[in-house]
Write a protein that holds these residues in place. Structure first.
Motif, mmCIF file in Angstrom:
data_model
loop_
_atom_site.group_PDB
_atom_site.id
_atom_site.type_symbol
_atom_site.label_atom_id
_atom_site.label_comp_id
_atom_site.label_asym_id
_atom_site.label_seq_id
_atom_site.Cartn_x
_atom_site.Cartn_y
_atom_site.Cartn_z
ATOM 1 N N TYR A 123 80.270 -30.290 -50.765
ATOM 2 C CA TYR A 123 81.302 -29.749 -49.878
ATOM 3 C C TYR A 123 80.807 -28.416 -49.335
ATOM 4 C CZ TYR A 123 84.420 -33.156 -52.026
ATOM 5 O OH TYR A 123 84.989 -34.322 -52.472
ATOM 6 N N GLU A 124 80.802 -28.297 -48.024
ATOM 7 C CA GLU A 124 80.474 -27.034 -47.380
ATOM 8 C C GLU A 124 81.761 -26.383 -46.901
ATOM 9 O OE1 GLU A 124 77.750 -28.493 -44.388
ATOM 10 O OE2 GLU A 124 76.071 -27.581 -45.455
ATOM 11 N N GLY A 125 81.827 -25.081 -47.032
ATOM 12 C CA GLY A 125 83.039 -24.382 -46.636
ATOM 13 C C GLY A 125 84.114 -24.500 -47.704
ATOM 14 N N THR A 126 85.287 -24.036 -47.388
ATOM 15 C CA THR A 126 86.406 -24.061 -48.328
ATOM 16 C C THR A 126 86.928 -25.490 -48.485
ATOM 17 O OG1 THR A 126 87.015 -21.807 -47.676
ATOM 18 C CG2 THR A 126 88.690 -23.121 -48.811
ATOM 19 N N TYR A 127 87.197 -25.889 -49.718
ATOM 20 C CA TYR A 127 87.729 -27.224 -49.975
ATOM 21 C C TYR A 127 88.692 -27.159 -51.155
ATOM 22 C CZ TYR A 127 84.258 -27.464 -53.787
ATOM 23 O OH TYR A 127 83.522 -27.217 -54.911
ATOM 24 N N THR A 128 89.529 -28.190 -51.256
ATOM 25 C CA THR A 128 90.588 -28.216 -52.263
ATOM 26 C C THR A 128 90.541 -29.523 -53.031
ATOM 27 O OG1 THR A 128 91.998 -26.866 -50.839
ATOM 28 C CG2 THR A 128 93.069 -28.008 -52.673
ATOM 29 N N VAL A 129 90.655 -29.420 -54.348
ATOM 30 C CA VAL A 129 90.738 -30.579 -55.232
ATOM 31 C C VAL A 129 92.132 -30.601 -55.844
ATOM 32 C CG1 VAL A 129 89.802 -31.735 -57.270
ATOM 33 C CG2 VAL A 129 88.268 -30.469 -55.730
ATOM 34 N N LEU A 130 92.852 -31.691 -55.650
ATOM 35 C CA LEU A 130 94.193 -31.832 -56.228
ATOM 36 C C LEU A 130 94.093 -32.409 -57.634
ATOM 37 C CD1 LEU A 130 96.257 -33.216 -53.201
ATOM 38 C CD2 LEU A 130 95.902 -30.846 -53.911
ATOM 39 N N VAL A 131 94.960 -31.916 -58.524
ATOM 40 C CA VAL A 131 94.965 -32.373 -59.917
ATOM 41 C C VAL A 131 96.386 -32.805 -60.268
ATOM 42 C CG1 VAL A 131 94.448 -31.782 -62.305
ATOM 43 C CG2 VAL A 131 93.131 -30.725 -60.445
ATOM 44 N N PRO A 132 96.648 -34.102 -60.345
ATOM 45 C CA PRO A 132 97.990 -34.546 -60.730
ATOM 46 C C PRO A 132 98.213 -34.355 -62.232
ATOM 47 C CG PRO A 132 96.567 -36.439 -60.377
ATOM 48 C CD PRO A 132 95.759 -35.222 -60.003
#
Length: 703
Positions: A123-132
């Motif tokens: 992943y380049e740049g800002t990224y988000t991983v969701l955690v349920p």
């Protein structure tokens, strides 16, 4: 998105990947700690991370957390859960109340980064991983404060990798609406997978309306596939099939395969696949062949030039007698010459477009067929045998029928029929310019594919069409006269040889008994035609006699031919090279031996194949050169339909045979040799594998 970078300093590359390996080991060692540490070990200076919570939790429901990663500059990148050939995925520990459970993290569609042949999922740049998080049904929500935890991950540039970690405490005010839209949504329908000896095949339900600009499959299962290998995508209705080469040292066969299919430009869906049926065939929409399709204008020129060259190719010679006599007669009348030129062209183009449309329809229905597929059908070959024998007898003067006469009283209907026959018999040949055009026709949209088939027919008919419309060319032909009758009888010789070749082909396709009954049918039809010719000369009604004489032979053949038919099995052909029979497994084993491999595909009905084998392949000089170089020879026999061979031909961008491939030791892809071979060319290939310089003179020019 894909990036490929190379660097001139191998030492710097080696150092970078050693650092990445060390950092990965450090993270792995640190990952054994189960409790949330008091403070971070490495810090998050290069890629900062924050933990957000989506409002307040509710008992018994799913609550969403989010990890927001922000690189300090654009040169730093993070990794997907399966990092690829190098790197390290995220390790997350959350301090949750008793009875709460953390689910599998949800990721955006990753990007590809290839360095020195190694594929990374980044992943380049800002990224988000969701955690349920599954909140316990009896959770006491009054005392729930911020969720704490610890995350370890890897931050890399193209030159260096460093471990990162952070102690987490959840906060509010995250943009969860946008973050949910950024992660790859799950595919509601189930996918299937099948694992062969060398390839993972996926069948993913995906509407045909979904655009695939630059598709790629990111496999979540580690050590299963070759991440950097080309992937081949095909459409079979609303199912997308994908072929992905397996890793050389892959893990055991999994019970499920998971991953993300990227459509291009950061869009895609998450899928899960279980063992099941994967359709074969279909239209290639992306892959090593589809993405390399030449521009349409070059394909148009290739189809036109290929059709034109068919007029001098050996496999078309049996019908040259028909054309030669018709062209000689074209000088009688300008109007008649134009009419016959147009009629002949219409017959050729219609036959080519019709065969092309049928080919595309069969492939769309899942059938593994290629160009000249009709000659793989024994019934079609028997019909061609009867027709060739009838034309031979007509040329020899055994009987005279207006529909077959080409020396007097020519009509556009006869020229049209001749054009149909010319195109039908010419299909076993693919000239040097036709290979790319016909291969691309199997990949292009239907209108463009049919255009290529039509231009192929136009090229085949072009000499006759020009003679019909250019008087100066017609004046170059000999004037009509008694010589034409003698010429017609001479032309019975090549047509008779064609008939003999078809008798041999029927025996090859269906066995000796099959060929014998087909020959009996030919004899019966010729007797009936001879009687018709004699009755017509006497001015009597002739066609009822044809029915009475031919009917018993036709009825007997219709019953006996299917009953004695013996399907030809896959076997190695007789050759001075003692080649192996082609199979994907045999080819993989041959390539793994480290020796050069020469693989050729042929068919008994392909005259060009036979000429190449006689002139170039089956030569003692070639055999000696191959033995000295340790060349492994392999042949694929496409005389009868073989789905494995058809699929392999399609992957190589070929619509039919001949096809000649040379695998140099260690090469990732084969070199496709020209469709017209010479002994010097094959000897030069063997010499090159021994480190000898390749000739640059006439031998090299034979390419």
């Amino acid at each position: 998105m894909s990036r490929a970078r190379t660097f001139p300093l191998p030492i710097r590359q080696l150092l970078a990947w050693m650092l990445a390996l060390i950092a990965s080991v450090m993270l792995a060692a640190a990952g054994h700690a189960q409790e949330v540490p008091v403070e971070a070990r490495y810090g998050d200076e290069n890629i900062a991370v924050q933990l957000f919570a989506d409002g307040a939790p509710n008992a018994g429901e799913e609550w969403m957390l989010a990890l927001r990663f922000t690189p300090r500059s654009e040169e730093w990148h993070g990794y997907w859960s399966n990092p690829g050939d190098a790197g390290q995925g995220m390790r997350l520990t959350l301090d949750l109340p008793a009875g709460w459970a953390m689910g599998e993290p949800l990721y955006p569609v990753p990007q590809r980064l290839t360095i020195s042949g190694l594929m990374n999922h980044i992943y380049e740049g800002t990224y988000t991983v969701l955690v349920p998080v599954k909140v316990g049904p009896d959770a006491d929500l009054m005392d729930v404060g911020p969720i704490t935890g610890h995350v370890e991950y890897l931050a890399c540039t193209d030159k260096i990798c460093v471990p990162q970690d952070a102690v987490l405490a959840s906060r509010q005010n995250g943009d969860f609406a946008r973050w949910r839209a950024e992660v790859a949504p799950p595919l509601s329908a189930r996918a299937n997978f099948d694992i062969g000896s060398r390839v993972l095949r996926l069948a993913i339900p995906l509407p045909a309306s979904v655009a695939l600009d630059n598709p790629h499959i990111f496999i979540a299962n580690e050590n299963l596939v070759d991440y950097a290998a080309p992937q081949t995508f095909r459409r079979v209705g609303d199912v997308l099939t994908v072929d992905i080469p397996l890793a050389e040292y892959r893990a055991d066969t999994p019970s499920a395969v998971e991953g993300i299919i990227a459509f291009g430009e950061g869009t895609g869906v998450e899928f899960g696949a279980i063992p099941g049926d994967v359709p074969t065939g279909g239209e290639i929409v992306a892959g090593p062949v589809g993405m390399a399709t030449p521009p349409l204008w070059t394909l148009i020129l290739g189809a036109l030039a290929g059709g034109l060259l068919l007029n001098i190719m050996p496999c078309v010679f049996p019908i040259l007698s028909l054309k030669a006599l018709s062209l000689a007669r074209a000088g009688e009348s300008e109007a008649k010459a134009r009419a016959e030129g147009l009629a002949y062209t219409a017959g050729v183009v219609l036959a080519c477009v019709g065969l092309g449309a049928l080919l595309l329809a069969l492939r769309a229905a899942g059938e593994q067929v290629g160009w000249a597929f009709q000659l793989q059908e024994p019934g079609v070959v028997v019909a061609l045998l009867v027709l060739a024998a009838a034309i031979t007898a007509n040329f020899a003067g055994l009987f005279e029928l207006p529909s077959l006469s080409v020396t007097s009283g020519g009509k556009p209907a006869g020229a049209f029929a001749t054009g149909l026959l010319a195109a039908f018999v010419a299909t076993p040949c693919t000239g040097p310019f036709m290979a790319a055009a016909l291969g691309a026709a199997l990949l292009l949209p239907v209108p463009q594919a049919l255009l290529l088939f039509a231009l192929l027919g136009l090229g085949l008919a072009l000499p006759f069409l020009l003679l019909g419309f250019i008087p100066a060319l017609r004046r170059m032909l000999p004037r009509p006269g008694p010589w034409m009758e003698r010429f017609r009888r001479i032309m019975a010789i090549p047509m008779g040889l064609t008939a003999l070749a078809l008798i041999w082909l029927t025996a090859q396709l269906g066995g000796r008994a099959f060929g014998g009954i087909a020959l009996l049918l030919v004899i019966g039809v010729l007797i009936a035609l001879w009687i018709v010719g004699r009755l017509r000369q006497a001015g009597k009604l002739a066609w009822p006699a044809f029915g009475l004489v031919a009917a018993p032979f036709l009825a007997f053949a219709a019953i006996a031919l299917p009953s004695v038919y013996e399907a030809k099995g896959a076997e190695a052909r007789e050759s001075i090279h003692n080649p192996q029979a082609f199979s994907a497994e045999a080819l993989a084993a041959a390539r793994a031996s480290g020796q050069p491999v020469f693989l050729w595909f042929t068919a008994d009905w392909c005259v060009t194949c036979k000429v190449n084998e006689s002139v170039a392949i089956e030569r003692e000089a070639v055999r000696d050169a191959f033995e000295e170089a340790g060349v492994v020879t392999m042949v694929g026999d496409w005389t009868v339909r073989d789905e494995a061979i058809t699929q392999f031909l399609t992957q190589q961008g070929a619509a039919g045979v001949p096809l000649y491939l040379w695998y140099a030791p260690g090469a990732s892809a084969p070199e496709q040799l020209p469709q017209v071979l010479t002994p010097d060319l094959l000897v030069a290939q063997a010499d090159q594998s021994l480190g000898r310089p390749r000739p640059t003179g006439p031998a090299a020019g034979s390419d």
